[in-house]
Design an enzyme around this catalytic site. Structure first.
Site, PDB file in Angstrom:
ATOM      1  N   HIS A  84       0.844  -1.335   0.015  1.00  0.00           N
ATOM      2  CA  HIS A  84       0.289  -0.066  -0.189  1.00  0.00           C
ATOM      3  C   HIS A  84       0.715   1.572  -0.312  1.00  0.00           C
ATOM      4  CE1 HIS A  84      -0.178  -0.309   4.418  1.00  0.00           C
ATOM      5  NE2 HIS A  84       0.135   1.184   4.441  1.00  0.00           N
ATOM      6  N   ASP A 220       1.266  -7.850   2.550  1.00  0.00           N
ATOM      7  CA  ASP A 220       1.335  -5.792   1.768  1.00  0.00           C
ATOM      8  C   ASP A 220       2.856  -6.131   1.489  1.00  0.00           C
ATOM      9  OD1 ASP A 220       0.784  -3.525   1.813  1.00  0.00           O
ATOM     10  OD2 ASP A 220       0.012  -3.393   3.380  1.00  0.00           O
ATOM     11  N   SER A 654       4.249   2.681   8.845  1.00  0.00           N
ATOM     12  CA  SER A 654       3.652   1.209   7.846  1.00  0.00           C
ATOM     13  C   SER A 654       5.024   1.041   6.714  1.00  0.00           C
ATOM     14  CB  SER A 654       3.009   1.335   6.540  1.00  0.00           C
ATOM     15  OG  SER A 654       1.908   1.076   7.064  1.00  0.00           O
TER      16      SER A 654
HETATM   17  N1  ARG Z   1      -5.323   0.244   8.102  1.00  0.00           N
HETATM   18  C1  ARG Z   1      -3.675   0.442   7.043  1.00  0.00           C
HETATM   19  C2  ARG Z   1      -3.065   1.586   7.257  1.00  0.00           C
HETATM   20  O1  ARG Z   1      -3.077   2.551   7.291  1.00  0.00           O
HETATM   21  C3  ARG Z   1      -3.632  -0.392   5.062  1.00  0.00           C
HETATM   22  C4  ARG Z   1      -4.153   1.154   4.882  1.00  0.00           C
HETATM   23  C5  ARG Z   1      -4.249   0.351   2.743  1.00  0.00           C
HETATM   24  N2  ARG Z   1      -4.764  -0.361   3.405  1.00  0.00           N
HETATM   25  C6  ARG Z   1      -6.932  -0.379   2.754  1.00  0.00           C
HETATM   26  N3  ARG Z   1      -7.126  -1.507   2.491  1.00  0.00           N
HETATM   27  N4  ARG Z   1      -6.717   0.744   2.436  1.00  0.00           N
HETATM   28  O2  ARG Z   1      -2.666   2.390   6.946  1.00  0.00           O
HETATM   29  N1  GLU Z   2      -1.007   1.165   7.492  1.00  0.00           N
HETATM   30  C1  GLU Z   2      -0.378   2.523   8.492  1.00  0.00           C
HETATM   31  C2  GLU Z   2       0.563   3.462   7.469  1.00  0.00           C
HETATM   32  O1  GLU Z   2      -0.037   3.522   6.700  1.00  0.00           O
HETATM   33  C3  GLU Z   2      -0.269   1.617   9.762  1.00  0.00           C
HETATM   34  C4  GLU Z   2      -2.097   1.240  10.632  1.00  0.00           C
HETATM   35  C5  GLU Z   2      -1.314   2.115  11.433  1.00  0.00           C
HETATM   36  O2  GLU Z   2      -2.152   3.500  11.799  1.00  0.00           O
HETATM   37  O3  GLU Z   2      -0.303   1.735  12.501  1.00  0.00           O
HETATM   38  O4  GLU Z   2       1.185   3.651   8.087  1.00  0.00           O
END
Ligand code: ARG
Ligand code: GLU
Length: 720
Positions: A84, A220, A654
């Site tokens: 991502h 990921d 991330s």
């Molecule tokens: N929650 C994760 C992070 O903030 C991954 C986000 C990307 N994936 C998604 N399915 N939107 O940011």
């Molecule tokens: N998916 C998140 C990122 O893009 C990390 C998840 C979190 O917030 O811990 O940094």
């Protein structure tokens, strides 16, 4: 005696810092954390993690783009980060003929690695406490803006001295609410190439349904490489550039981990606010979040319905939906977490102790006696404006037509300004014209018009009426409070809802044509909304934040003074940090216990060819059926996919390397468990877990699934 008793009470209330909480400064590990890390099982030294005198693990961690982390895993500058994090670049190289998002991408040689203009990675060269220098000339009498401008000047002096004669950049950043300042010297590389990416049904497996959730089965990760000039120095993209030779790389371990094992995460967490008073936490969790959640929910309902009905809409809106959904879900988790944790009550309890401590000393009482009441009052006065701000930004600005129309405001301003030449005007018009195609490629005006009706009606009815932009008054008189009528009129008549109209308007655009824009119904809505934001709400926000910044600085300093034996970690601010904890499952609800790892079997359980996010490639199925996991299988014979631990992480982490007791790479951080997403405001050792991709699954996909063994050959891998 009394002091010791009081301290004992505070420690009881706050709890001692537990294994997991904290995003620590690498520079201070040897002072603050090394002993505890060793007690928890770490076998390397703080100096191995961060040193300015010799190469250390910090030289293998980079800020990737503007908000992710990546790690170096070979002597040829090979980088691992999340899928991502690489997504937009993978997407940019994708087309119907070369569907890298759908089918994956694997460069077979250096020459096939793809450049990514605009993408950079940044190394930290050194950091240094410069509090005294940054605060030279600061007195208690200064206003917040005077204070800021002195600090800015001091910082500029420090920065130019630090980078003098080098190609480095530097910045000075506040810590502990502006009670301390650190200088960061960094080095940025701009030739970063895409080396490999798994297909989306591995890299994004589970999609938004599984996002923020455990148990998780998302592969990921994506692979990039840093290129440099022949002298190994940063250089803009050129075919002459060569793979970068780093000072340090991570060794990868296939040994696997067990529950309870020590682990740490080394990366760039973006923002946390752990030391706010209850009134501020309340504003975030109970005022802002519910409004934003409701408005995002409406948008997602409309967009998802459109995506289910039509393939083109899915293509146009899936990235947008993912962005909206990501923080929609996070905010729900955060608000829920604060409630189940009794977070506001916990903060209030602490504030009672704090007030007692203040009142126990007459000098303190004079100095800080009014701190919390003044803070509370500032929040109370700010609340209606914050609500209005949230309705405006999440409501009106959730409408694409409003945002897009406002993009033409600069052109109107230029046309009105006699000092601007016709040539400059046609340049701007040309730019808008050339951007139009790309914008409309991913635009569906029917969906957007539905959003207009839904979002504007919530905004218009739920926001305090005296805090609405003028356009609502016009709307009420002209459309008799009928939002559907309003929307159909705006979308029917506006230039900005259709590509051919924008082209017609912008082609051969003349200065006097700005009147057409001014009369445009969507442009009228947009200017009303944006000028209300800029002229009415933003000043309130600035005033509030500058007021509470100074209150928070004092509150932070006094919390530290009150608890002299507590180790405080600074809030995240996108600077390099170390979080450490243990591999551990958790219990999200009564009668449920979550294990700490997932396996490939779980992917097969979730497989559903009818649901886009849960399809599994035949090759992966075949490897699963044959249990052809090679050296990447766990000792239990399974293919482990992801694991969780108590490391304190946030957005920005991330892609961060997840390391074992020897500092070997065992995973790539990519998310947090939903029940613990309040950790940006309040960490809880029982609920807060970071989610990591098991490095063995990553290598298994590269090697066995994609056959990209040339990449495996570059890495240093220690076996079982
Ligand atoms: N929650 C994760 C992070 O903030 C991954 C986000 C990307 N994936 C998604 N399915 N939107 O940011
Ligand atoms: N998916 C998140 C990122 O893009 C990390 C998840 C979190 O917030 O811990 O940094």
């Amino acid at each position: 005696m009394r002091r010791i008793m009081l301290l004992a009470i505070f420690l009881l209330i706050n709890g001692l810092i537990i294994a997991g909480e904290g995003m620590w400064l690498p520079l201070l590990l040897s002072q603050l954390n090394e002993k505890e890390m060793h007690d928890m099982g770490m076998r390397i030294s703080a100096d191995d993690i961060y040193s300015v005198n010799h190469s250390s693990l910090k030289d293998a961690v980079v800020l990737f783009g503007g908000g992710c982390t990546a790690e170096i895993v070979s002597e040829q500058g090979l980088l691992l980060t999340n899928h991502h994090c690489g997504y937009s670049n993978i997407q940019r190289h994708s087309s119907l003929q070369n569907d890298y998002l759908g089918e994956g991408f694997w460069a077979q040689s250096f020459s096939e690695e793809l450049p990514n203009p605009g993408l950079s990675v940044t190394f930290l060269i050194s950091m240094q406490d410069v509090t005294n220098q940054a605060l030279t000339g600061i007195t208690a009498q200064l206003t917040e803006s005077q204070r800021e401008s002195i600090i800015k000047k001091n910082s500029e002096t420090l920065i130019s001295a630090a980078i003098n004669g080098t190609h480095y950049k530097a910045s000075v950043k506040p810590f502990y609410g502006g009670n301390q300042y650190y200088l960061f010297v960094t080095e940025t590389f701009t030739d970063i190439r895409l080396v490999g990416a798994p297909p989306s049904d591995i890299g994004k497996f589970g999609g938004d349904t599984d996002n923020w959730m455990w148990p998780r089965h998302t592969g990921d990760f994506s692979v990039f490489r840093i290129y440099a000039g022949k002298d190994n120095q940063p250089a803009d993209y050129s075919t002459e550039n060569v793979p970068f030779h780093p000072k340090m790389k991570f060794t990868i371990s296939l040994k696997g981990v067990q529950e309870g094992d020590f682990t740490f995460v080394y990366g760039f967490p973006g923002t946390t606010q752990e030391y706010l008073p209850s009134v501020s936490v309340n504003l975030n969790a109970n005022i802002h979040n519910p409004i934003a959640i409701e408005l995002r929910q409406k948008r997602l309902d409309i967009i998802n319905k459109g995506m289910n009905e039509d393939k083109l809409t899915r293509l146009q809106y899936s990235a947008k939906a993912a962005t909206i959904a990501n923080y929609w879900k996070k905010m729900i988790g955060e608000t829920r977490g604060i409630r189940t944790l009794d977070g506001i009550e916990k903060k209030k309890l602490f504030e009672q102790q704090f007030t007692k401590w203040i009142n126990s000393d007459p000098v303190r009482k004079t100095l800080y006696g009014s701190l919390l009441p003044v803070y509370a009052n500032a929040c109370r006065l700010f609340q209606p404006y914050y609500e209005a701000y949230t309705y405006l930004t999440e409501g009106a600005l959730g409408i694409e037509l409003i945002r897009y129309s406002y993009g033409f405001n600069a052109l109107v301003m230029q046309c009105r300004d006699k000092a601007v030449t016709d040539e400059e005007i046609s340049k701007t018009a040309q730019k808008l014209l050339s951007g139009a195609e790309g914008y409309f490629k991913n635009y569906n005006s029917t969906i957007d018009a539905r959003n207009f009706v839904s979002l504007m009606s919530i905004y218009g009815s739920k926001c305090r009426q005296d805090l609405l932009p003028d356009i609502f008054t016009t709307f009420r008189s002209e459309y008799n409070n009928d939002y559907k009528l309003w929307a159909s009129d705006v979308y029917e008549k506006s230039f900005f809802s259709q590509l051919d109209r924008v082209i017609r308007l912008m082609k051969n655009f003349k200065r006097k044509d700005y009147r057409k824009i001014e009369k445009d119904p969507a442009f009228k809505v947009a200017t009303s909304v944006y000028s209300y934001l800029q002229n009415q709400l933003s000043p309130r926000l600035t005033e509030f934040y500058s007021r509470t910044d100074s209150l928070q600085r004092i509150y932070m300093a006094s919390q530290m003074e009150m608890q002299p034996f507590k180790r405080f970690y600074p809030d995240a601010n996108l600077t390099l940090r170390v979080s450490y904890g243990n591999i551990k499952g958790y219990s999200p609800a009564d009668a449920i216990d979550y294990k700490w790892y997932t396996t490939l079997s779980g992917i097969m359980e979730k497989e559903n060819p009818d649901i886009y996010d849960y399809s599994v490639k035949p090759k992966l199925k075949e490897l699963y059926q044959k249990k052809d996991y090679g050296k990447y299988a766990d000792a239990d014979g399974e293919m482990h996919v992801a694991f969780i631990a108590s490391n304190h992480t946030t957005g920005g982490n991330s892609g961060s390397p997840v390391l074992d007791a020897d500092g070997h790479l065992i995973g790539i951080n990519f998310d947090r468990c939903w029940e613990g997403t309040m950790s940006d405001l309040l960490y809880d050792k029982d609920q807060c877990r970071n989610i990591s991709l098991d490095i063995r699954y990553c290598l298994f996909i590269i090697d066995k699934f994609a056959g990209a063994s040339r990449l495996i050959d570059e890495m240093s891998i220690v076996g079982k």
